[in-house]
Design a protein around this motif. Structure first.
Motif, mmCIF file in Angstrom:
data_model
loop_
_atom_site.group_PDB
_atom_site.id
_atom_site.type_symbol
_atom_site.label_atom_id
_atom_site.label_comp_id
_atom_site.label_asym_id
_atom_site.label_seq_id
_atom_site.Cartn_x
_atom_site.Cartn_y
_atom_site.Cartn_z
ATOM 1 N N THR A 71 31.140 4.386 49.485
ATOM 2 C CA THR A 71 32.555 4.470 49.371
ATOM 3 C C THR A 71 33.005 5.851 49.450
ATOM 4 N N PRO A 72 34.214 6.190 50.237
ATOM 5 C CA PRO A 72 34.873 7.590 49.908
ATOM 6 C C PRO A 72 35.626 7.497 49.046
ATOM 7 N N GLU A 73 35.648 6.949 48.234
ATOM 8 C CA GLU A 73 36.615 6.660 47.226
ATOM 9 C C GLU A 73 36.019 7.447 46.048
ATOM 10 N N ASN A 74 34.131 7.643 45.995
ATOM 11 C CA ASN A 74 34.188 8.887 44.824
ATOM 12 C C ASN A 74 33.247 9.544 45.525
ATOM 13 N N MET A 75 34.028 9.742 46.905
ATOM 14 C CA MET A 75 32.524 10.734 47.649
ATOM 15 C C MET A 75 33.499 11.577 48.933
ATOM 16 N N PHE A 76 32.904 12.436 49.068
ATOM 17 C CA PHE A 76 33.729 13.286 50.148
ATOM 18 C C PHE A 76 32.428 14.538 50.405
ATOM 19 N N MET A 77 33.119 14.801 52.011
ATOM 20 C CA MET A 77 32.296 16.192 52.530
ATOM 21 C C MET A 77 32.871 17.182 53.439
#
Length: 300
Positions: free
Chosen positions: A142-148
């Motif tokens: 999920t994007p709750e703990n990851m980003f690009m």
């Protein structure tokens, strides 16, 4: 409550990816987490109606949440990905390897979860990694703990990604994924540092972002205000029903003994009379407030 969709994070392609750079983008990402949590709660049925001010203890206070958001997501993903993606290749050996990869990673479930996450959050990530047997695995995130972060060229190609979290000792742990390396990161008391570096088995970023629109908007984000308004209206309708089910019975022009009230409540029979002129002045009725049922139905 409203949150704006996140802006695309960009960074100069030729600049070094330092601890300071990663920390800066992590701070930006933390500002987006509240929006992701809000969207996740909407999908799960925890909505704004639960946070409305409490009514007086003697008033009905229903909090009904009609989960249109889950219905929208599940219906879309059902149509979009209800039939699994079929893969084929003219070379039987390559096709066999593809099938082996799909079976290892349970790709039908993987693709379904990615589609659902992208619908809920507006984006989702797929992470590639090597297991203990050096086999390539993928897992959704999920994007709750990851980003690009993308480069600042006109192509805006993926530059690096970060996945992080807090361990049981309240310390930050995570990884930075670049085009060539995977770098361990750790931190305590807002001090971030790089750790062990391993080289990627493939010369590419081992993270893929999935999204349905350039704005990275949730599939139900444009109708959140309508869902919240519907929940409020139908909750007030339920309050009206409770009110009419628990109306006050009024005796006008006569005094009623407590024992008589118990008999009325138990037997549902009212037989009260006065003597002489008093009989004309006795009136028994329920106290009612104006009925807004048709107006509520029109609103819904």
């Amino acid at each position: 409550m409203k949150y704006k969709p996140p802006k695309l994070m960009t960074f100069p392609k030729d600049e070094p990816i330092t601890v300071e750079v990663v920390n800066k983008f992590m701070e930006k990402h933390k500002l987006e987490v509240a929006r992701y949590e809000y969207l996740k709660n909407m999908y799960r049925g925890f909505m704004d109606i639960d946070d409305e001010p409490k009514k007086d203890s003697w008033k009905p206070d229903n909090r009904l949440a009609v989960n249109f958001t889950k219905y929208i997501v599940d219906t879309f993903t059902g149509y979009f990905n209800g039939i699994p993606v079929k893969k084929t290749h003219s070379d039987k050996e390559i096709l066999s390897k593809l099938q082996e990869f799909d079976n290892l990673n349970d790709m039908e479930d993987e693709e379904s979860e990615l589609a659902k996450m992208a619908c809920i959050y507006g984006r989702a990530f797929e992470l590639l990694y090597q297991d203990e047997e050096t086999k390539t695995n993928v897992i959704y995130n999920t994007p709750e703990n990851m980003f690009m972060v993308y480069d600042d060229t006109i192509k805006q190609e993926p530059l690096f990604a970060v996945r992080y979290g807090i361990d049981d000792d309240k310390k930050l742990q995570g990884e930075v994924y670049t085009l060539l390396q995977t770098i361990k990161i750790s931190g305590e008391n807002d001090e971030l540092s790089f750790g062990e570096i391993t080289y990627n088995p493939y010369s590419d970023l081992p993270v893929v972002e999935f999204y349905f629109n350039e704005e990275r908007m949730s599939i139900f984000e444009s109708v959140i205000s309508l869902v919240n308004a519907f929940n409020k209206a139908i909750s007030e309708k339920a309050n009206d029903v409770d009110y009419f089910s628990d109306q006050y019975l009024a005796f006008l022009g006569a005094e009623v003994e407590e024992e008589d009230l118990k008999n009325i409540r138990s037997n549902r029979v009212i037989n009260y009379y006065g003597e002489g002129s008093e009989a004309k002045n006795v009136d028994v009725k329920f106290l009612e407030k104006p009925d807004s049922d048709s107006q509520t139905e029109n609103l819904l």
